[in-house]
Design an enzyme around this catalytic site. Structure first.
Site, PDB file in Angstrom:
ATOM      1  CG  HIS A   1      -2.637   4.234   7.205  1.00  0.00           C
ATOM      2  ND1 HIS A   1      -3.577   3.288   6.869  1.00  0.00           N
ATOM      3  CD2 HIS A   1      -1.722   4.201   6.217  1.00  0.00           C
ATOM      4  CE1 HIS A   1      -3.235   2.700   5.742  1.00  0.00           C
ATOM      5  NE2 HIS A   1      -2.109   3.240   5.316  1.00  0.00           N
TER       6      HIS A   1
ATOM      7  CB  CYS B   1      -0.965  -0.001   1.171  1.00  0.00           C
ATOM      8  SG  CYS B   1      -0.180   0.085   2.799  1.00  0.00           S
TER       9      CYS B   1
END
Length: 624
Positions: A547, A380
């Site tokens: 996040h 990611c």
């Protein structure tokens, strides 16, 4: 455009699908007890108009309102649609199914905006009073709007549509409706078409004739059955060929037409088959003056025949058979001459096209043989949350069959040179290709439940040599278990029973909580929002893990995780997240807790408990 239609179709379907049981009940009462029914009974038949006029619109409006505004939105939707029903004359007017699909979400939006405006400004001790009176007053206002504007407008729209359909029926042109029915179904607009358009028109026709051909247009299982049969016989891909028989049972007897849509999408030209098959069936039904007494929902052969007048059941069966045979005959040569593309390949292509629409070039790379794959990397943007959970879940899934396989996670710009397969979201595919040009790319939408992850699992386990499964010398990748979980997740970092908000508000709330607990600097919150704008942090299964971006790690002061629980769900681009985990990580300290989260969400009962419990101690015990 197509993605927008799919989201719109899913939204409308989400209003209808929870209430299919009510449609079935109404349909059976109609089919059984009306004067021309199977066992006529005037007293029991009197239930039917109440269900049609009041129950069905209220259920749809309540569901639509709840989708947008939670429980309060549901109540608002039910109030609002009563204005529509009264505005067209109740029993004397047209059923407000279409009106419910408008008023429900609109009413939910109104109360959602009110709640947002009042957030933080509600006087202590007056919460219940304000909450109840706001629904009452705003519900009254929206109901009045429904009475004077929406109800009459929808009645006019339905009258125009009905008149247009009658013209097509008289001109014997109604079979041409299949030209837009079948493609619209594949775009997941099937429930919107069936219950939003055809059912209201069918009701008007059935009032006069006792039956309507409109109920037969979308629900006929024959066109889809023909396509699935063709794949079962002629597909060159073994996985696709073996999956088709099971899909046939689900489609034909279960009435779940969505099961055959991916088979169309993997080879779009096949759409010609169900279009022509349905045209032939509708033509047959038109000339034989067939019709159903009530809507066939779901579209299974059982429901289809149960809604057919007794005298016309043989003709109904013949019409389904015609659609099946024609669809099969047209689909078969197309599938035989195709390049053998699999369901997994089709899903890769769809993801690639989605990425290309955003200016991204995706080359999935050559598919590797399972016995040559030793390392799979989930990547990611930051390598912090999404990929860690995805890797943990896939590692647990595959380790029994492939103990020799290494499954790790990292940031997309740091994929190791020995990576054989990289699992990334479409918007990160270009960066993954630059980072690991040697790797096969598996393109996904989310890291927890994605068809391409199922395809990767099949790829890794389908041709595994027995010696690989029993290899003694295994490089086992352990997920670090932080001994300080209690410091990473604390009671103050858990918020339960929150009201639905916009996804960016939920992300900012998680970031603010991380900041208040001393895990991050305030600037990290903006990085979390930026991360979401780049690629979604929705993981699947009702879980989102927002996040910061990779360059925001310098704003992390210590590792921490917070959990925000939204029982009614936060909309993440059409998906509902009941659990929002905000993450700030230094090194690998947070991976143990992420592994624990992954373990919990694999258990449906514990996942549901986590989504609904208000007991913080209970949540802390689950993560111990």
């Amino acid at each position: 455009m197509k993605n927008g239609l799919q989201k719109f179709g899913k939204f409308l379907s989400a209003m209808v699908m929870p209430n299919i049981g009510a449609f079935i009940a109404w349909g059976f009462i109609t089919a059984l007890f009306i004067a021309d029914g199977w066992i006529p009974n005037a007293k029991l038949a009197s239930i039917q108009p109440y269900m049609l006029t009041f129950l069905l619109p209220m259920l749809i409006a309540y569901t639509g309102g709840k989708q947008v505004g939670g429980d309060r939105g549901g109540v608002m939707g039910a109030i609002a649609v009563m204005g529509c029903i009264a505005g067209v004359g109740g029993f004397d007017g047209q059923p407000m199914l279409m009106g419910a699909m408008v008023m429900g979400p609109f009413a939910g939006w109104v109360i959602k905006k009110f709640d947002k405006a009042m957030d933080g400004h509600m006087p202590a001790g007056f919460e219940m009073l304000i909450n109840n009176f706001s629904v009452g007053i705003l519900g009254m206002i929206v109901a009045i709007i429904g009475y004077f504007i929406i109800g009459p407008f929808m009645s006019t729209v339905l009258a125009v549509l009905t008149a247009g359909v009658n013209v097509l029926v008289k001109a014997k042109l109604i079979p041409l409706a299949a030209i837009f029915i079948e493609p619209a179904k594949v775009l997941f607009l099937n429930n919107a078409i069936n219950h939003g358009i055809f059912t209201p028109i069918g009701i008007e026709q059935a009032k006069e004739a006792g039956k309507s051909i409109m109920y037969m247009l979308e629900a006929n299982p024959g066109p889809g059955l023909g396509v699935l049969l063709a794949y079962a016989v002629f597909s060159k891909d073994k996985v696709t060929k073996s999956s088709a028989p099971g899909a046939i049972i689900i489609h034909f007897f279960g009435g779940i037409h969505e099961i055959y849509f991916p088979y169309i999408l993997m080879n779009p030209i096949v759409i010609i088959a169900p279009i022509v098959g349905n045209i032939c069936a509708i033509t047959f039904f038109t000339f034989t003056k067939c019709g159903l007494i009530g809507p066939s929902s779901p579209g299974s052969i059982i429901a289809y025949l149960s809604m057919s007048p007794k005298s016309q059941i043989p003709l109904t069966i013949l019409g389904v058979l015609i659609a099946t045979v024609v669809s099969f005959l047209i689909a078969s040569p197309i599938i035989r001459m195709s390049d053998g593309k699999s369901l997994e390949d089709a899903q890769d292509d769809m993801a690639a096209k989605k990425a290309e629409s955003k200016g991204i070039t995706v080359d999935p790379g050559e598919k590797k043989d399972a016995d040559k794959v030793k390392k799979i990397v989930f990547a990611c943007d930051a390598g912090m949350g999404s990929s860690a959970m995805g890797a943990t879940k896939f590692r647990n899934r595959v380790k029994a069959q492939r103990p020799d396989l290494t499954v790790i996670n990292t940031s997309v710009d740091n994929i190791p040179a020995d990576c054989d397969i990289a699992v990334v979201q479409a918007v990160l595919a270009d960066r993954a290709r630059k980072s690991a040009p040697q790797a096969q790319l598996v393109i996904i939408n989310n890291f927890l439940q994605d068809p391409n992850l199922d395809g990767l699992y099949e790829q890794m386990t389908a041709k595994v040599d027995a010696s690989a499964q029993t290899a003694a010398a295994v490089e086992e990748v352990e997920t670090p278990v932080a001994t300080g979980n209690a410091k990473i997740l604390v009671e103050e970092g858990i918020k339960t029973g929150l009201k639905p908000v916009d996804k960016f508000e939920a992300i900012k709330a998680a970031g603010k909580l991380l900041n208040e607990l001393g895990y991050v600097e305030e600037g990290y919150i903006d990085a979390m929002v930026k991360r979401e704008e780049t690629v979604t942090t929705y993981m699947g299964l009702g879980v989102a893990i927002p996040h910061g971006t990779g360059d925001a790690k310098k704003k992390v002061q210590k590792t921490g995780i917070v959990m925000l629980q939204y029982p009614e769900g936060v909309d993440f681009d059409g998906e509902k997240a009941q659990l929002v985990f905000g993450i700030a990580g230094i090194g690998d300290e947070h991976l143990g807790l992420l592994a624990k989260i992954s373990e919990i969400i694999e258990d449906p009962e514990r996942l549901e408990q986590l989504k609904t419990t208000k007991n913080v101690d209970e949540i802390m015990e689950m993560f111990k």
